[in-house]
Write a protein that holds these residues in place. Structure first.
Motif, PDB file in Angstrom:
ATOM      1  N   GLY A  26       8.036  -5.091   5.038  1.00  0.00           N
ATOM      2  CA  GLY A  26       8.691  -4.682   3.801  1.00  0.00           C
ATOM      3  C   GLY A  26       8.795  -3.165   3.683  1.00  0.00           C
ATOM      4  N   LEU A  27       7.730  -2.460   4.044  1.00  0.00           N
ATOM      5  CA  LEU A  27       7.758  -0.987   3.990  1.00  0.00           C
ATOM      6  C   LEU A  27       8.779  -0.425   4.979  1.00  0.00           C
ATOM      7  N   LEU A 106      -2.253  -1.219  -1.375  1.00  0.00           N
ATOM      8  CA  LEU A 106      -1.097  -0.366  -1.097  1.00  0.00           C
ATOM      9  C   LEU A 106      -1.218   0.858  -1.983  1.00  0.00           C
ATOM     10  N   LYS A 107      -1.206   2.027  -1.354  1.00  0.00           N
ATOM     11  CA  LYS A 107      -1.402   3.284  -2.077  1.00  0.00           C
ATOM     12  C   LYS A 107      -0.188   4.176  -1.907  1.00  0.00           C
ATOM     13  N   PHE A 108       0.184   4.819  -2.992  1.00  0.00           N
ATOM     14  CA  PHE A 108       1.200   5.861  -2.992  1.00  0.00           C
ATOM     15  C   PHE A 108       0.502   7.168  -3.307  1.00  0.00           C
ATOM     16  N   TYR A 109       0.880   8.230  -2.617  1.00  0.00           N
ATOM     17  CA  TYR A 109       0.483   9.560  -3.055  1.00  0.00           C
ATOM     18  C   TYR A 109       1.550  10.552  -2.615  1.00  0.00           C
ATOM     19  N   CYS A 110       1.631  11.627  -3.364  1.00  0.00           N
ATOM     20  CA  CYS A 110       2.620  12.648  -3.043  1.00  0.00           C
ATOM     21  C   CYS A 110       2.097  14.031  -3.406  1.00  0.00           C
ATOM     22  N   SER A 143       6.930  -3.172  -7.532  1.00  0.00           N
ATOM     23  CA  SER A 143       8.260  -3.727  -7.272  1.00  0.00           C
ATOM     24  C   SER A 143       8.493  -3.893  -5.772  1.00  0.00           C
ATOM     25  N   THR A 144       7.921  -3.017  -4.947  1.00  0.00           N
ATOM     26  CA  THR A 144       8.027  -3.168  -3.494  1.00  0.00           C
ATOM     27  C   THR A 144       7.354  -4.463  -3.048  1.00  0.00           C
ATOM     28  N   LEU A 145       6.172  -4.727  -3.567  1.00  0.00           N
ATOM     29  CA  LEU A 145       5.473  -5.968  -3.214  1.00  0.00           C
ATOM     30  C   LEU A 145       6.226  -7.187  -3.732  1.00  0.00           C
TER      31      LEU A 145
END
Length: 157
Positions: A26-27, A106-110, A143-145
């Motif tokens: 998916g990613l 699942l982690k997001f960072y920026c 939403s990605t999942l």
């Protein structure tokens, strides 16, 4: 500078269980074509323009902003989006990992800045608030999942 981080469990109770491989697929799909994962009309262009063994480049129009991203994969683990052109500069990362209990997360960072804007000025502060809100990147992870589960159910994963 803008720094934001959010982590969500991949397999919360009551949801179809996803494997690391399914989430990774998916990613990958999202990196190649964000239109498949973003709300309708938010991404109006998403074209891979260069591809190599280590990275690819995509040109996209998201929320009306034209941007170029250099996207690097660490297979089954991490996708990094380097903002080469567009309103932001810096990096956005999606990371897949197991927590101390072995549950997939699942982690997001920026770490970003806004081009041609005053550092820590009102525009960056507004962007920081948006990223950290319930409609920010935590919502994007969820939403990605969700879309990954839909694609799995449709046999497209």
């Amino acid at each position: 500078m803008i720094y934001s981080s959010a982590t969500v469990p991949v397999n919360p109770e009551g949801e179809t269980t996803l494997t690391r491989e399914q989430v990774w697929k998916g990613l990958e799909l999202k990196a190649h074509d964000a239109r498949l994962f973003l709300p309708s009309g938010l991404c109006t262009k998403c074209d891979v323009t260069e591809e190599s063994a280590t990275h690819f480049v995509r040109d996209a129009t998201i929320a009306g902003a034209d941007l170029r991203e250099i996207i690097v994969f660490e297979p089954q683990r991490k996708v990094t989006f380097f903002q080469a052109t567009g309103p932001r500069e810096g990096a956005i990362v999606n990371e897949l990992f197991e927590d101390e209990a072995g549950a997939l997360q699942l982690k997001f960072y920026c770490y970003l800045g806004l081009r041609d804007k005053l550092p820590n000025g009102p525009e960056e502060q507004a962007e920081q608030t948006q990223f950290d809100s319930d409609k920010g990147y935590k919502a994007a992870l969820l939403s990605t999942l969700k879309r990954t589960r839909e694609m799995l159910a449709e046999g497209k994963l």
